[in-house]
Structures are given as structure tokens and as C-alpha cells.
Design an enzyme around this catalytic site. Structure first.
Site, mmCIF file in Angstrom:
data_model
loop_
_atom_site.group_PDB
_atom_site.id
_atom_site.type_symbol
_atom_site.label_atom_id
_atom_site.label_comp_id
_atom_site.label_asym_id
_atom_site.label_seq_id
_atom_site.Cartn_x
_atom_site.Cartn_y
_atom_site.Cartn_z
ATOM 1 N N HIS A 1 -79.245 -0.843 -103.890
ATOM 2 C CA HIS A 1 -78.894 -1.129 -105.277
ATOM 3 C C HIS A 1 -79.565 -2.429 -105.689
ATOM 4 C CE1 HIS A 1 -74.906 1.355 -105.397
ATOM 5 N NE2 HIS A 1 -75.894 2.016 -104.802
ATOM 6 N N GLU B 1 -78.463 -5.050 -107.103
ATOM 7 C CA GLU B 1 -77.712 -6.247 -106.725
ATOM 8 C C GLU B 1 -77.928 -6.606 -105.271
ATOM 9 O OE1 GLU B 1 -76.597 -3.455 -108.272
ATOM 10 O OE2 GLU B 1 -74.592 -3.809 -109.075
ATOM 11 N N CYS C 1 -70.821 -1.741 -108.493
ATOM 12 C CA CYS C 1 -69.988 -0.782 -107.770
ATOM 13 C C CYS C 1 -69.161 -1.558 -106.739
ATOM 14 C CB CYS C 1 -70.871 0.269 -107.092
ATOM 15 S SG CYS C 1 -71.804 -0.381 -105.673
ATOM 16 N N CYS D 1 -71.365 -3.484 -104.187
ATOM 17 C CA CYS D 1 -72.059 -4.649 -104.732
ATOM 18 C C CYS D 1 -71.089 -5.757 -105.146
ATOM 19 C CB CYS D 1 -72.947 -4.220 -105.893
ATOM 20 S SG CYS D 1 -74.306 -3.153 -105.346
#
Length: 151
Positions: free
Chosen positions: A45, A47, A75, A78
Site C-alpha cells: 500500500h 502508506e 486501512c 496502514c
């Protein structure tokens, strides 16, 4: 910058999420967009990639005083990473009622088990961030698949 990264992710066939980590003075330490499909890594991801790169750039495991800016509510994975990296602030654009982990869903940062709780600012340029995501998924539904051939 996070929106630029999100747009670049979309061009690569990734879900358009971008992230930037800045230090206390506002200097950019790292920036990236989702690379889940490219790397065949569900943890890639935006992040996670930006946080790891920022820590590497500083030669540190923690990022106190830093801000993580991302185009979509993080999410649970993260959100927990932001806590574990000990960032000072998380700023995000679009809210994610389905998969978010900050103000929706697991609400990781509100859990008693969360040892470091960064300041959270949500809804920054929300309309622009949400429109980018809506457009991406509308195109997927219309075309039936990603540009990289994945469903």
C-alpha cells in the site's frame, strides 16, 4: 503530492492511492503510490511504502515529528503501521466506510492496545480524492478488468 502519486498509481493499473511522508519542517522524506499489483504484494500500500522509505531515508525505525498524508483513509494495516512508526500526524483525503481502519471499521488508533496515537485529520481535499477513486472503479466496471489484465 499524494494526489500526484495516486494518479500515477492509477496509470499503472493500481487502486489510486498515494502517500507522502514529511518531516516536522515539511520536507518530503518519501512518497509513493499503491504497488500491490506491480509487486504482487498485498502489503504494498502507498502508506507502507512511503513509511518504510522515510524511515530508511532517516536511518531510523521511528518517525516522530513526521506527517503521513494519504489520499484515502488508511486501512487497519496502514493505521497500525502509522502507530508503530510513531508518526505525529496522519492526514487523509477520502473516507473509507468499507475498508478504513481509522474512523471506520477496526478504528485501530482508538483501540486500548494502540500504544501510540497520532493526531488524525480526515477529509482533506476529500472530494478530489473520492472522485479519483470513483472514476477508477467506474472504469474497471465498464472495461471489465484492469489494464494489466487482472480481474
Amino acid at each position: 503530492m499524494a494526489l500526484e502519486e495516486a494518479r500515477a498509481a492509477a496509470r499503472r493499473g493500481e487502486v489510486p492511492v498515494g502517500a507522502v511522508v514529511t518531516d516536522a519542517a515539511g520536507r518530503v522524506l518519501a512518497r509513493d503510490g499503491n504497488r500491490v499489483e506491480e509487486r504482487r504484494d498485498p502489503s504494498a500500500h502507498a502508506e507502507m511504502l512511503a513509511l518504510r522509505a522515510a524511515a530508511a531515508a532517516l536511518g531510523e525505525k521511528w518517525l516522530p515529528g513526521c506527517t503521513l498524508t494519504v489520499t484515502l483513509e488508511p486501512c487497519p494495516m496502514c493505521a497500525q503501521a502509522a502507530s508503530l512508526f510513531r508518526v505525529r500526524r496522519v492526514v487523509f483525503g477520502a473516507y473509507d466506510p468499507k475498508g478504513g481502519g481509522v474512523e471506520h471499521g477496526a478504528r485501530v488508533l482508538a483501540a486500548a492496545s494502540c500504544h501510540h496515537v497520532p493526531e488524525v485529520v480526515g477529509g482533506v481535499r476529500e472530494g478530489e480524492c473520492a472522485a479519483l477513486l470513483r472514476g477508477f472503479f467506474a472504469a474497471l466496471r465498464q472495461n471489465g478488468s484492469r489494464s494489466d489484465g487482472l480481474p
